[in-house]
Design a protein around this motif. Sequence first.
Motif, PDB file in Angstrom:
ATOM      1  N   SER A  77       3.182  39.315  -8.364  1.00 24.46           N
ATOM      2  CA  SER A  77       4.131  40.011  -7.478  1.00 24.46           C
ATOM      3  C   SER A  77       5.443  40.296  -8.201  1.00 24.46           C
ATOM      4  O   SER A  77       6.024  41.372  -8.067  1.00 24.46           O
ATOM      5  N   ASP A 181      -1.117  48.075 -11.437  1.00 25.20           N
ATOM      6  CA  ASP A 181      -1.311  46.668 -11.104  1.00 25.20           C
ATOM      7  C   ASP A 181      -2.750  46.319 -11.478  1.00 25.20           C
ATOM      8  O   ASP A 181      -3.695  46.796 -10.861  1.00 25.20           O
ATOM      9  N   SER A 204      -1.797  38.467 -13.321  1.00 23.89           N
ATOM     10  CA  SER A 204      -1.511  37.172 -12.711  1.00 23.89           C
ATOM     11  C   SER A 204      -2.554  36.150 -13.161  1.00 23.89           C
ATOM     12  O   SER A 204      -3.752  36.438 -13.181  1.00 23.89           O
ATOM     13  N   LYS A 207      -5.603  34.568 -10.682  1.00 26.62           N
ATOM     14  CA  LYS A 207      -6.761  35.381 -10.309  1.00 26.62           C
ATOM     15  C   LYS A 207      -7.833  35.336 -11.405  1.00 26.62           C
ATOM     16  O   LYS A 207      -8.907  35.889 -11.237  1.00 26.62           O
TER      17      LYS A 207
HETATM   18  C1  LIG Z   1      -2.931  38.653  -6.011  1.00 31.83           C
HETATM   19  C2  LIG Z   1      -2.434  40.017  -6.310  1.00 31.83           C
HETATM   20  C3  LIG Z   1      -1.093  40.251  -6.612  1.00 31.83           C
HETATM   21  C4  LIG Z   1      -0.056  39.165  -6.550  1.00 31.83           C
HETATM   22  O1  LIG Z   1      -0.200  38.208  -7.563  1.00 31.83           O
HETATM   23  P1  LIG Z   1       0.534  36.791  -7.339  1.00 31.83           P
HETATM   24  O2  LIG Z   1       0.490  36.160  -8.680  1.00 31.83           O
HETATM   25  O3  LIG Z   1      -0.272  36.076  -6.317  1.00 31.83           O
HETATM   26  O4  LIG Z   1       1.912  37.101  -6.888  1.00 31.83           O
HETATM   27  C5  LIG Z   1      -0.690  41.513  -6.916  1.00 31.83           C
HETATM   28  N1  LIG Z   1      -1.565  42.525  -6.937  1.00 31.83           N
HETATM   29  C6  LIG Z   1      -2.869  42.355  -6.669  1.00 31.83           C
HETATM   30  C7  LIG Z   1      -3.790  43.519  -6.720  1.00 31.83           C
HETATM   31  C8  LIG Z   1      -3.346  41.095  -6.332  1.00 31.83           C
HETATM   32  O5  LIG Z   1      -4.631  40.933  -6.046  1.00 31.83           O
END
Ligand SMILES: *Cc1c(COP(=O)(O)O)cnc(C)c1O
Length: 399
Positions: A77, A181, A204, A207
């Motif tokens: 984020s 993203d 991130s 994930k």
């Molecule tokens: C999870 C996610 C985020 C946010 O990542 P965080 O590390 O949880 O803040 C942003 N974009 C997408 C597409 C996501 O799946």
Amino acid sequence: MAQEERKFVYLDNAATTRMRPEVLEAMLPYFTEHYGNPSSLYEVGRDAKKAVELAREKVARAIGAEPSEIVFTGSGSEADNWAIKGVAQALEKKGRHIVTSAIEHHAVLHSVEALAKRGWEVTYVPVDDQGIVDPADVERAIRPDTVLVTIMMANNEIGTVQPVDEIGRICRAKGVWFHTDAVQAAGALPIDMKMLSVDLCSFSAHKIYGPKGVGALYIRKGVRLPVFIDGGGQERKRRAGTENVPGVVGFGRAFELAASEQPANAARLTEIRDAAIARIMGGIPHVRLNGHPTKRLPGNANFSFQFIEGESLLLLLDMYGFACSSGSACTSGSLDPSHVLLAIGLVHEIAHGSLRVTFGKENGLDDIEPLFEALVKVVDRLREMSPLYDEYLKAEGKK
Ligand SMILES: *Cc1c(COP(=O)(O)O)cnc(C)c1O
């Protein structure tokens, strides 16, 4: 039912993943022996500094970038916020127009909305009924005062994979910076910054089987963003604050593994995903698959069950030991239907009955049949109680 031990099956890998043991092992020494501050000059500090720089090299190598093009952040984020608000601030004099899509993550949507409140104009390009952006729409949306296009590489709810290579080429030709993203795409799709016309890209750790609270922003050489956090000299003075050394080390290890395993991981998850889709669509009536049949993340399946309310579906599935999601974790608890499902044209009632199943490393083909059996029971039970289903049966003369 006999006193069977309740099996727990985690099917929400788009919300977060379980950290893998190799990552934890890499991190542990940086909580204990190597506890120094990377900015300190003595040995424990230098150890920590070296570890941060090695992790930066690993992240860079995983995406075909240079280490100097990677900055660590506190989350995906934060990377999204930095990219969008940073470009807006840097190019304020050039123009105040941003192009994005209707199905972005809230970290992107709320960032552009925050700018809109301060005078920026935002164009939201639509997606088709399978959730894909048409690059021609992006091209048409770009104006002389456009400073940024931000379109995600892959969607977190319906898993659609966008044509970011083509969108990037359009932006490059028009001289507009392109942010994507790639939080969901990492480890699932091949990512090579040398091949993509991408200027800024968010990632991130949690994930991709890494720790929570660490992200990264790829900033292509030549793209200059304003300082994001003032203070010390960390991250080349762009983001002050003592580095999350164990987190960064874990991110480096997780990304290195995710990139090397990407082809095999994608092939395995695609097989599981397609088998699950076939079983559920073939065995339960009045179900639709949301998103694109093939241009979707290997581990993502998203269904709408007609005559059913998604939250009840989730709660009952949880009683059977299955952890899934209704759309996106960020919006659960709110009664608004997902903006992504509305953008692909679902009416509210159908969008409400949606279920996201996201497979990961720990899942296998043997998870499908138990999930299917639980779904059959849960769906039957909820439809029996549904006045809408009752009306439907009567209208069809089936009751
Ligand atoms: C999870 C996610 C985020 C946010 O990542 P965080 O590390 O949880 O803040 C942003 N974009 C997408 C597409 C996501 O799946």
